[in-house]
Structure formats: C-alpha cells, structure tokens
Design a protein around this motif. Structure first.
Motif, mmCIF file in Angstrom:
data_model
loop_
_atom_site.group_PDB
_atom_site.id
_atom_site.type_symbol
_atom_site.label_atom_id
_atom_site.label_comp_id
_atom_site.label_asym_id
_atom_site.label_seq_id
_atom_site.Cartn_x
_atom_site.Cartn_y
_atom_site.Cartn_z
ATOM 1 N N ARG A 161 0.852 -1.192 0.000
ATOM 2 C CA ARG A 161 0.000 0.000 0.000
ATOM 3 C C ARG A 161 0.882 1.234 0.000
ATOM 4 N N VAL A 162 0.665 2.075 -1.003
ATOM 5 C CA VAL A 162 1.407 3.325 -1.114
ATOM 6 C C VAL A 162 0.403 4.463 -1.033
ATOM 7 N N SER A 163 0.603 5.364 -0.109
ATOM 8 C CA SER A 163 -0.391 6.422 0.103
ATOM 9 C C SER A 163 0.280 7.789 0.139
ATOM 10 N N SER A 164 -0.463 8.775 -0.333
ATOM 11 C CA SER A 164 -0.052 10.174 -0.263
ATOM 12 C C SER A 164 -1.296 11.008 -0.009
ATOM 13 N N LEU A 165 -1.132 12.307 0.082
ATOM 14 C CA LEU A 165 -2.282 13.180 0.292
ATOM 15 C C LEU A 165 -3.221 13.153 -0.906
ATOM 16 N N LYS A 166 -2.706 12.777 -2.082
ATOM 17 C CA LYS A 166 -3.500 12.887 -3.302
ATOM 18 C C LYS A 166 -4.006 11.550 -3.829
ATOM 19 N N ALA A 167 -3.368 10.441 -3.443
ATOM 20 C CA ALA A 167 -3.754 9.167 -4.072
ATOM 21 C C ALA A 167 -3.361 7.990 -3.198
ATOM 22 N N GLU A 168 -4.047 6.874 -3.455
ATOM 23 C CA GLU A 168 -3.724 5.596 -2.821
ATOM 24 C C GLU A 168 -3.411 4.594 -3.929
ATOM 25 N N HIS A 169 -2.333 3.834 -3.741
ATOM 26 C CA HIS A 169 -1.944 2.838 -4.735
ATOM 27 C C HIS A 169 -1.841 1.480 -4.055
ATOM 28 N N LEU A 221 2.936 6.354 -9.754
ATOM 29 C CA LEU A 221 3.183 6.936 -8.442
ATOM 30 C C LEU A 221 3.743 8.353 -8.565
ATOM 31 N N PHE A 222 4.752 8.521 -9.373
ATOM 32 C CA PHE A 222 5.376 9.841 -9.498
ATOM 33 C C PHE A 222 4.397 10.857 -10.080
ATOM 34 N N SER A 223 3.589 10.433 -11.051
ATOM 35 C CA SER A 223 2.602 11.351 -11.627
ATOM 36 C C SER A 223 1.599 11.807 -10.580
ATOM 37 N N SER A 224 1.205 10.883 -9.694
ATOM 38 C CA SER A 224 0.232 11.244 -8.661
ATOM 39 C C SER A 224 0.808 12.239 -7.650
ATOM 40 N N LEU A 225 2.146 12.342 -7.638
ATOM 41 C CA LEU A 225 2.820 13.286 -6.751
ATOM 42 C C LEU A 225 3.238 14.555 -7.493
ATOM 43 N N ASP A 226 2.711 14.703 -8.725
ATOM 44 C CA ASP A 226 3.058 15.852 -9.572
ATOM 45 C C ASP A 226 4.557 15.887 -9.871
ATOM 46 N N LEU A 227 5.129 14.708 -10.038
ATOM 47 C CA LEU A 227 6.538 14.584 -10.396
ATOM 48 C C LEU A 227 6.642 13.865 -11.735
ATOM 49 N N ASP A 228 7.552 14.313 -12.563
ATOM 50 C CA ASP A 228 7.775 13.710 -13.878
ATOM 51 C C ASP A 228 9.014 12.821 -13.783
ATOM 52 N N LEU A 229 8.802 11.498 -13.822
ATOM 53 C CA LEU A 229 9.914 10.577 -13.624
ATOM 54 C C LEU A 229 10.958 10.711 -14.727
ATOM 55 N N ASN A 230 10.527 10.906 -15.973
ATOM 56 C CA ASN A 230 11.495 11.074 -17.065
ATOM 57 C C ASN A 230 12.342 12.318 -16.862
ATOM 58 N N GLN A 231 11.723 13.389 -16.420
ATOM 59 C CA GLN A 231 12.470 14.610 -16.156
ATOM 60 C C GLN A 231 13.454 14.400 -15.000
ATOM 61 N N LEU A 232 13.001 13.709 -13.964
ATOM 62 C CA LEU A 232 13.880 13.426 -12.835
ATOM 63 C C LEU A 232 15.047 12.541 -13.251
ATOM 64 N N ARG A 233 14.780 11.614 -14.165
ATOM 65 C CA ARG A 233 15.850 10.740 -14.654
ATOM 66 C C ARG A 233 16.920 11.572 -15.358
ATOM 67 N N ASN A 234 16.492 12.529 -16.164
ATOM 68 C CA ASN A 234 17.447 13.407 -16.854
ATOM 69 C C ASN A 234 18.212 14.279 -15.851
ATOM 70 N N GLU A 235 17.489 14.796 -14.877
ATOM 71 C CA GLU A 235 18.138 15.639 -13.868
ATOM 72 C C GLU A 235 19.131 14.822 -13.037
ATOM 73 N N ALA A 236 18.759 13.584 -12.749
ATOM 74 C CA ALA A 236 19.620 12.732 -11.926
ATOM 75 C C ALA A 236 20.933 12.416 -12.623
ATOM 76 N N MET A 268 9.324 12.274 -1.129
ATOM 77 C CA MET A 268 8.283 12.045 -2.129
ATOM 78 C C MET A 268 6.875 12.322 -1.614
ATOM 79 N N ASP A 269 6.720 12.713 -0.350
ATOM 80 C CA ASP A 269 5.380 12.945 0.208
ATOM 81 C C ASP A 269 4.493 11.724 0.010
#
Length: 548
Positions: A101-109, A256-271, A281-282
């Motif tokens: 179970r993965v939970s945040s303020l915006k979504a449950e997975h 998961l990342f989209s539900s946190l308003d994060l772009d995983l592809n962008q983060l991959r490039n930044e990383a 990750m909230d």
C-alpha cells in the motif's frame, strides 16, 4: 663458419619445435567435439537435475555427475583428495503478504506483487514490515568519490524507503567521459544499490526497473524473485542490511510519481546531470514479508591438471553449475533447466580440459577447472572462493570464464565483455585472427555483464579475468540474424523454464570458442610473464599491492 652453422641449427630447431607444438595444439583441439557438448547439455539440462538449485537433491545429482566428468577426463581433485569445496550458504524463502500500500495526500496505490513490484529480505527474521515508511527519491542511489558524486548528499534516509533508478548516470548522458558512458560501472549494479542504501541507514531500497538500464525485461525480475534466495552465511544474520530490498515496475513507478506531480522522465534526466538533489516524495509505503530460511552447505567443484616447473602458479577456467531450480510455473512447466545458463559453458570448460589432457606434455602452470555454486544468487560460490582461496591469489595468474553461450552456430566476432581491462584481450585477438575472426567490445556494455558473472569475483581481488565468446555476428547470417536470436532467447528463455535443450541447437560456436580459448589458456599457462591489467583498469591497484 662453425658459429654460423650453430646459429642455423638453433633456428632450425626452433622452427621444428614451433611446428611440433602447433601440430600438438591442432591435434588436441580436435578432441573438442560438437557431439560431446550436445550430449553433456542434454544431460545436465534435463529435468532429472531439478533445475540445479543449490542444496538438496538437485545439487547432489549435479555434483555427482560433474565429479564423474572430471574423473573421466583425468583431472586431479584440487582439495586434499576431493573435488569439492564446501560453501556455507543460507536459503531464504520469502513471501510478500498481500499488496503493498502506497499512500499520499493525493492518491492511494495498491501494488500487486509480481505485477507492480517484488520484495525480499536478507534478514533472518520471520516477519519484516514497513509501516507507513516515508519514501525518498535518491536518484541513482550512488556515492562515488572518484566521480565526485553523492546522490545521498543532503538527504536523511534513516529508517525510510529509498527509491532509486536502475544503472548509473552515464547511461543516458550521451557522454563517453561521464562515469564510463553507456558502459555500466559497478555502481550501476542492483547489488551495490542495496548495499549503499543500507550504509545510509535506509529501511528499504526499491529500484525502478526499465529494460535498457537493467539489461533484461521485467519477467526476469519476477522469475528471480519467485524462487528462494541464496546468500552467504554471516554472523549477524544480515541485521545490518535493509529490511526490504526490491524492484518497482516502470509503469507502477510512473503512476506513483505522476500522482505526486513529479515527472519521472524529467527526474531521470536531472539525476544524470550532476546537479541533481534528492527529494522527499510525500508518500508512504506499507509492505509485509514473511521469511523462512535454512542454513546449509553447498559446494564449488575444482579439478586440475598439475603443471611442471611453474606448478605453484595457477590458471583458472570457470563456469558455474547452478541454476534457479523449481519456481513459478510457466505454460505448465516449473523446472528452470538452465541448459544455456549455464550448461553450454560447463560443456565448453570440460571440452577445454579434454584438450589440455590431450597435449603430449603438461602445461608449465597448473590449470584449474572451477565450477562454482550459487552464481545465480549473486556470484556467491566464486565470491566465497575468492575470499577463501585454495591457491594463493598472487600466484593465480588469470581466470577465463564463460556464461550464457548461445546455441545458434559459429560467429565471426569474439565479443569481450569488459574489453580494455587487461592484456588478456591481446592474447584473444591473436588467436581470433588465426580463426579468421575479429574482436568486438561488448555492444551492450550498459547491462554491466562484467560484474554479473564469476570472473568478477576474481577481478575484484586483483586477478586478471576474461569473459569472451562469439555472440553478435553469425558466420553465415550476419549481425541482424544473431541480434534477433539473442533477443528472442533473452525475452523467452532467460531465467525461464524454456531454457531447455532443443533438437535444432547448433553448438558449433561453443566448440569454436572452446578451441580458441584453449589456445589462449595454453599460452598463459606456458609464458614467462603474468598477464597484467591495463593502466586505466579499476583493478590494477589491487593487483599491484599483492606484489609489494
């Protein structure tokens, strides 16, 4: 005049000696047989051996068969009259309880095990839990001082769940001078990432899977997670490791990342930019895992041909004997036979042993034929040998290893995984040219194969180690044909029950590689100098310390 005749006689004797040795090498090479390779793989890759999992009936049958083969060839036991080196291991059977179970303020997975994630634990504890564990994204999860790199800088991950990318920053950088470009470093290996997360105090480390960075599809992750894990026995029962180690499917990670308003592809490039900073990750994750385990002893197999005047120096050939055993059924079959992984390489090694025995005189150095256990669970058998050697490390001149030798016929290339590491490449090149072949650096160096088979256990303690085989350019059908065949095998057979012997197999390429690497080994076993690491190799300094 007498002096001229004497020089002429010496030249003539040298020519005769070289001609005689070449004839002997050619005759010995003829003992390497397609039929013998096929017969061996049909046997060792059959259901009878229960997938060759360490411990139990499968190991017992495999070891008995291998010892029979060693004896039939005429190899001497390497360990006080025995072929077997005991290797203490622990087999851990883990079962994830329900969904993660993965939970945040915006979504449950709700992550489904095998579909969305896999999880396991080295800790010898019956119940292991993550309860509302805060998730932290740590880029590639790497601390590499020599590259001035620290993904954990400024992050507090103690008691938390670290989420990291697969591979290392060089993969998608487009730069050859960044890490090692697309060629994976050891920092890109999943084993390193779990180790580093534990050093940072994390409770869990989850790696985001993607095919290119891992070098294999999600199905391989699933099949490996579905069988019992095998680890070395340690005094603290792995209490210093993360509670949970695992992988996240790329699709589940993206959601998961989209539900946190994060772009995983962008983060991959930044990383991969060198300017990346990790982030909380909230989100929180809950996973429960039950472990059962048993401690037992597996075995490495070692036989040798004793040398002459340099008998206290050693050349190793290696090919692991184990596979995954009995696991998750696929199309009604649950035995993971391992005919290619690693039956073909075992046959390759034993045929080379036959060729050495067929030489009219023994080699100067002792040649050891080494079949380690527990490669599939993290190079455990070869690592145990490297840390508990039978023969002195500084007297072991080289290791020639093979793994995953494909049964699609002869290739024009000799693909060297880890090309540029040592002088061994130059010896292979000379013999390849004699076969009308050429050297090809591994075109898929991003998969990190140099760190994924048993030669690495030798390399990490400073012994020059070679991993070479024909793989990419089919003698008759070319590169595209071989690429298609290899990809089919990886997608449909690798770490699956379909890794079985088939009547259409063509093992002539395995035999050609055996003839080539027999000659390479003969030269190493007889030349004066030791092979050396290249100046830029990460292993050179380790070797040099052994001779100070």
């Amino acid at each position: 005049m007498i002096r001229q005749h004497f020089i002429f006689l010496l030249i003539l004797l040298n020519i005769v000696a070289c001609s005689t040795q070449e004839q002997s090498l050619q005759t010995a090479s003829e003992h390497i047989s397609n039929q013998a390779i096929t017969k061996f793989v049909q046997e060792i890759g059959s259901d009878k051996y229960l997938g060759r999992k360490p411990f139990g009936k499968g190991e017992e049958l495999t070891l008995n068969f291998l010892q029979q083969q060693y004896e039939a060839i005429g190899l001497e036991p390497a360990i006080e009259g025995s072929f077997l080196q005991p290797v203490p291991l622990v087999k851990v059977m883990g079962a994830v309880q329900g969904a993660a179970r993965v939970s945040s303020l915006k979504a449950e997975h709700g992550w489904s095990v095998f579909d969305d994630f896999v999880a396991f634990s080295r800790r010898l504890t019956p119940t292991i839990e993550l309860n509302n564990s805060q998730m932290v994204f740590a880029g590639y999860g790497i601390v590499a001082p020599e590259y001035n790199w620290n993904d954990y800088e400024g992050l507090d991950v103690k008691g938390k769940t670290v989420v990291v990318l697969v591979n290392d920053p060089g993969l998608n950088s487009g730069r050859k001078d960044f890490f090692t470009g697309e060629a994976m470093t050891y920092y890109g290996r999943w084993s390193y990432k779990y180790e580093e997360a534990a050093r940072q105090g994390a409770d869990a480390c989850l790696i985001i899977h993607e095919d290119k960075g891992a070098g294999y599809p999600w199905s391989v992750v699933v099949n490996s997670a579905a069988v019992a894990k095998v680890y070395p026995v340690v005094k603290n029962d792995y209490i210093n490791r993360c509670k949970i180690e695992g992988w996240i499917n790329a699709e589940a990670a993206n959601q998961l990342f989209s539900s946190l308003d994060l772009d995983l592809n962008q983060l991959r490039n930044e990383a991969a930019s060198g300017k990346f900073k990790g982030l909380n990750m909230d989100a929180e994750v809950n996973i429960q895992l039950h472990n059962n385990w048993e401690k037992d002893v597996s075995h490495n197999v070692l036989g040798l041909i004793k040398g002459t005047d340099l008998a206290d120096e050693y050349l190793f050939y290696s090919a692991h004997w184990d596979h995954l055993g009995i696991g998750k059924p696929m199309n009604g079959d649950s035995i993971y036979n391992g005919a290619v992984d690693n039956g073909t390489s075992l046959a390759w090694m034993l045929e080379i042993a036959k060729a050495f025995k067929a030489m009219p005189v023994p080699p100067r150095r002792t040649v050891v034929f080494f079949s380690p256990t527990a490669e599939e669970s993290g190079l455990n058998g070869s690592a145990y040998y490297a840390d508990n050697p039978i023969f002195p490390i500084n007297k072991t001149v080289a290791c020639i290893n093979n793994d995953l030798m494909l049964p699609f016929g002869k290739c024009r290339d000799v693909m060297i995984t880890g090309y540029g590491q040592s002088d061994l490449d130059d010896l292979v090149k000379k013999q390849a040219e004699q076969q009308g072949r050429y050297i090809l650096p591994d075109p898929n160096a991003h998969t990190g194969m140099y760190y994924r088979s048993d030669h690495f256990s030798f390399a990490r303690v400073g012994i020059p180690a070679l991993f070479a085989r024909g793989n990419n350019d089919h003698w008759e059908h070319g590169q595209s044909y071989m690429s298609e065949k290899e990809q089919y095998w990886i997608n449909h057979c690798y770490h699956k029950p379909d890794d079985e012997y088939e009547p259409w197999w063509d093992v002539s390429g395995v035999a050609a590689d055996a003839r080539l690497l027999f000659r390479v080994g003969w030269e190493i076993a007889n030349m004066e100098a030791y092979p050396q690491w290249k100046a830029h190799s990460e292993f050179k300094a380790i070797r040099e310390k052994q001779f100070k």
